[in-house]
Enzyme design. Structure first.
Site, short mmCIF file in Angstrom:
data_model
loop_
_atom_site.label_atom_id
_atom_site.label_comp_id
_atom_site.label_asym_id
_atom_site.label_seq_id
_atom_site.Cartn_x
_atom_site.Cartn_y
_atom_site.Cartn_z
N CYS A 2 -117.11 83.41 -34.38
CA CYS A 2 -118.00 82.74 -33.76
C CYS A 2 -118.49 82.25 -32.18
O CYS A 2 -117.83 83.12 -31.49
CB CYS A 2 -117.10 80.85 -33.39
N ARG A 27 -122.86 88.05 -35.13
CA ARG A 27 -121.87 87.70 -35.26
C ARG A 27 -121.29 86.90 -36.57
O ARG A 27 -119.64 87.80 -36.18
CB ARG A 27 -121.22 87.26 -33.40
N TRP A 76 -117.19 80.61 -37.92
CA TRP A 76 -116.82 81.43 -39.07
C TRP A 76 -115.72 80.70 -39.36
O TRP A 76 -114.92 80.74 -38.65
CB TRP A 76 -116.59 82.44 -38.94
N ASN A 102 -114.14 78.97 -29.91
CA ASN A 102 -113.36 79.81 -30.55
C ASN A 102 -112.20 80.71 -30.68
O ASN A 102 -111.41 80.35 -29.31
CB ASN A 102 -114.13 81.32 -30.21
N GLY A 103 -111.51 81.14 -32.08
CA GLY A 103 -110.39 81.76 -32.21
C GLY A 103 -109.28 80.79 -32.66
O GLY A 103 -110.02 80.09 -33.86
N GLU A 511 -114.56 106.38 -43.63
CA GLU A 511 -115.81 105.11 -43.48
C GLU A 511 -116.85 105.15 -44.49
O GLU A 511 -117.48 104.01 -44.21
CB GLU A 511 -115.84 106.17 -41.96
N LYS A 515 -118.40 101.16 -45.61
CA LYS A 515 -119.47 101.12 -45.34
C LYS A 515 -120.29 100.52 -47.17
O LYS A 515 -120.63 99.45 -46.90
CB LYS A 515 -120.60 102.26 -44.53
N GLU A 518 -118.74 97.39 -47.27
CA GLU A 518 -119.11 96.51 -46.51
C GLU A 518 -120.77 95.47 -47.01
O GLU A 518 -120.62 93.68 -46.43
CB GLU A 518 -119.32 96.81 -44.81
N HIS A 534 -104.03 113.82 -57.76
CA HIS A 534 -102.28 113.22 -57.57
C HIS A 534 -102.56 111.64 -58.22
O HIS A 534 -101.50 110.81 -57.92
CB HIS A 534 -101.72 113.06 -56.88
N LYS A 637 -118.76 90.34 -36.57
CA LYS A 637 -118.73 91.93 -35.43
C LYS A 637 -117.49 91.71 -35.11
O LYS A 637 -117.31 92.67 -34.73
CB LYS A 637 -119.86 91.03 -34.34
#
Length: 642
Positions: A2, A27, A76, A102-103, A511, A515, A518, A534, A637
């Site tokens: 947020c 964010r 969010w 926020n939180g 990574e 990406k 995402e 395997h 973010k």
């Protein structure tokens, strides 16, 4: 997570709040709202969806609130879906108080039940709304002549929790009492229609920073919200309350004791958070990586050839006493930590474990005074990582933070800090901060090796010199990366992509897969190439794109021959092989359907260039699918909840 902005000054608060929220859009959010104190009243407006929905509603309203005190929020969703009703700000029964948050308030269910028993009517599904109602009760309690009348659900017993701090407003004292009742992680900012001379904020395990201008003060979750107005900031510490007025701030802890905030200067300006001619922030930030890497490395070697940390509250002997290293991080930062493991163990001969921060404290890790915990976080507010840091400190371990945000919580909770200095990163998917984190991890490895006497000063200086040559190689790689862009556009309809690597190429493969998940919302997996046979080779079918990060034939020749065999294995089963190999490697040419060249580098430094094609690949493929690479769905973010 947020976005929060609070303002008190001489400018129209609504305009300041909306501009601040625009700068916080990176964010990630799914609703937005504002509240303005005006003409003895409180005007609030909230809308689900993007900020444009809120701006449209404001434009269609009969009058726009013109007060000079107000708050704004982008949410969010956590408790309750992204609806108009659940959007912030939230108000109390009287409509006098507006709260943004926020939180997560972990004990909100029991607090809500108590409020409802006492007759409060709560309109939303959020944990945030309870704060407005609790504050309504506590304000009535501190306003009553005997400190008890009108306490409502607060009850007379709580009114005895300490006298009102001298000089503090009743609103601040009531807010302080509320904060002491809350559990979890939160940043809270409050305005009241009857207190137009103050905006009050509080923080616990969640970011809050003050901006100080000329006869105006800002509260925000990120300096980006007010950087267009002032670059003078003040840190707000853990479990602290800030009372913001036009002429400055007063800071106290949750018990009411005065606290001195630490002023600091923001060393980047508003233009640093703009797109700079690029259609997306992510494209801009990919292009900024040579500069970001150079800034991370600049000034890290003293005249005595010693590695320089930014903040160090540990002695050289403390580092010499270390017998084990843990690296804790999440997401992209975790992959930087995996790369660090190779360097730290190679240079220091210390055992090094890399842990998902979200799991670290729950598995009861073995820590003591001789353990060094390296915490990696772009924002410095990642709650999983912060909780891992707190657990490590409780076990008496030493903590070194790698972070991109000066004054954030994780560095303040740590014993030593190395800032990556990459500047603001607006795109949700990390690019330039990842390179900064990798470089910082390498510096930590060299620092440990140096203070422990495993490497001499001249050896460290040679490594640093080679590191300082890497920004030019990053620039060279980006200048020749167009073939990867073109290839990505041809794969927009692919169902899945596999990534393979060995040694430091394995974290790079992870990574690359992250990406793609995402940004392009497609199935992607990264594997150690040796694990292919395997199980994962069962996924290989005709036409499946398989990206292979090839180690140097010079530095790891035995691994090079093995990964060539892996390429042959997937190619024999019809895979479309995309090979990233250093210049001069001719052995891989017959087996690469698409060959992407990167400059030759020392083995441990290779991720600084081999990661770049994978960033571009994911970004371009997502754009080809018509997706927003700056704000991927469901992501934020700065993740400030567990």
């Amino acid at each position: 997570m947020c976005g929060i902005i609070g303002y008190i000054g001489g400018q129209p608060a609504l305009e300041v709040a909306l501009a601040g929220l625009r700068r916080l859009e990176y964010r990630g959010y799914d609703s937005a709202g504002v509240a303005v104190v005006v003409d003895g009243g409180l005007r609030t407006l909230r809308r689900a969806g993007k900020l444009a929905n809120l701006e449209k509603a404001l434009a269609e309203s009969e009058t726009s609130p013109r007060g000079t005190v107000g708050i704004g929020h982008t949410r969010w969703a956590t408790h309750g879906g992204p609806t108009d009703t659940n959007a912030h700000p939230h108000t109390d029964c009287t409509g006098a108080i507006a709260v943004i948050h926020n939180g997560i308030i972990e004990n909100f269910a029991s607090l809500r039940a108590g409020l409802e028993r006492d007759g409060h009517e709560l309109a939303s599904e959020t944990d945030t709304e309870i704060v407005a109602h609790l504050l309504e009760d506590e304000l009535a309690a501190v306003s009553a002549p005997d400190g008890t009348a009108g306490a409502g659900a607060a009850g007379a017993a709580r009114t005895a929790e300490g006298a009102e701090t001298a000089g503090a407003s009743r609103l601040t004292e009531a807010f302080r009492r509320v904060c002491r009742r809350l559990e979890g992680a939160f940043t809270l900012v409050v305005v009241h229609r009857d207190h137009p001379d103050v905006v009050v904020g509080a923080r616990r395990n969640s970011p809050l920073v003050v901006g100080v201008g000329a006869d105006e003060t800002f509260l925000a979750s990120d300096v980006a919200a007010f950087i267009a107005h002032t670059r003078s900031a003040v840190e707000i510490g853990q479990d602290q309350i800030v009372e913001a007025r036009r002429d400055g701030v007063t800071i106290t802890d949750f018990a009411g004791n005065p606290v001195e905030g630490r002023p600091y200067h923001v060393d980047w300006d508003a233009s640093a958070a703009e797109k700079g001619g690029h259609p997306y922030f992510m494209l801009k930030e990919i292009s900024e990586q040579p500069t970001a890497l150079a800034d991370t490395l600049r000034g890290r070697l003293s005249n005595d050839a010693e590695i320089v940390l930014d903040e160090e509250r540990l002695s050289a002997q403390d580092f010499r006493d270390v017998d084990k290293v843990f690296i804790v991080a999440c997401g992209t930062a975790y992959h930087a930590g995996l790369i660090a493991k190779y360097a730290i163990e190679h240079w220091t001969r210390l055992p090094c474990e890399v842990e998902m921060a979200s799991e670290f404290r729950y598995r009861d890790p073995v820590l003591d005074r001789s353990t060094l915990v390296v915490a990696i976080s772009q924002s410095g507010e990642t709650l999983d990582t912060l909780m891992a840091v707190k657990h490590a400190r409780e076990q008496k371990a030493r903590v070194l933070a790698i972070c991109n945000t000066n004054g954030s919580t994780i560095p303040r909770e740590s014993d030593a800090v190395l800032y990556t200095r990459c500047g603001p990163e607006v795109g949700v998917a990390s690019t330039k901060t990842f390179l900064g984190q990798v470089a910082a991890c390498l510096l930590v490895g060299l620092y440990l090796a140096q203070v422990r006497g495993v490497l001499y000063g001249d050896e460290v200086a040679r490594y640093v010199e080679k590191l300082q040559a890497m920004p030019a190689l990053v620039r060279q790689t980006l200048a020749t990366i167009e073939p990867m862009r073109a290839l990505a556009r041809t794969l927009a309809d692919a169902r899945a992509v596999l990534f393979l690597g060995r040694h430091v190429g394995y974290p790079v493969a992870l990574e690359g897969a992250l990406k793609l998940k995402e940004l392009a919302y497609m199935h992607a997996e990264g594997f150690p190439a040796g694990e292919l046979k395997h199980g994962p080779i069962a996924l290989v079918e005709e036409g499946l794109p398989v990206v292979v990060v090839v180690p140097s034939p010079r530095g790891r020749s035995h691994l090079h021959s093995k990964i060539v065999s892996n390429i042959q294995e997937v190619r024999a089963r019809g895979a479309r092989t995309i090979v990233i190999a250093e210049e001069g490697d001719t052995v891989v040419e017959p087996y690469a359907e698409h060959l992407i060249r990167v400059p030759a580098t020392p083995t441990l430094f290779a991720p600084l260039v081999t990661t770049l094609p994978l960033q571009v690949f994911a970004c371009e493929l997502a754009l080809a699918r018509g997706l927003d690479v700056d704000q991927p769905r469901n992501l934020a973010k700065s993740v400030t909840v567990e």
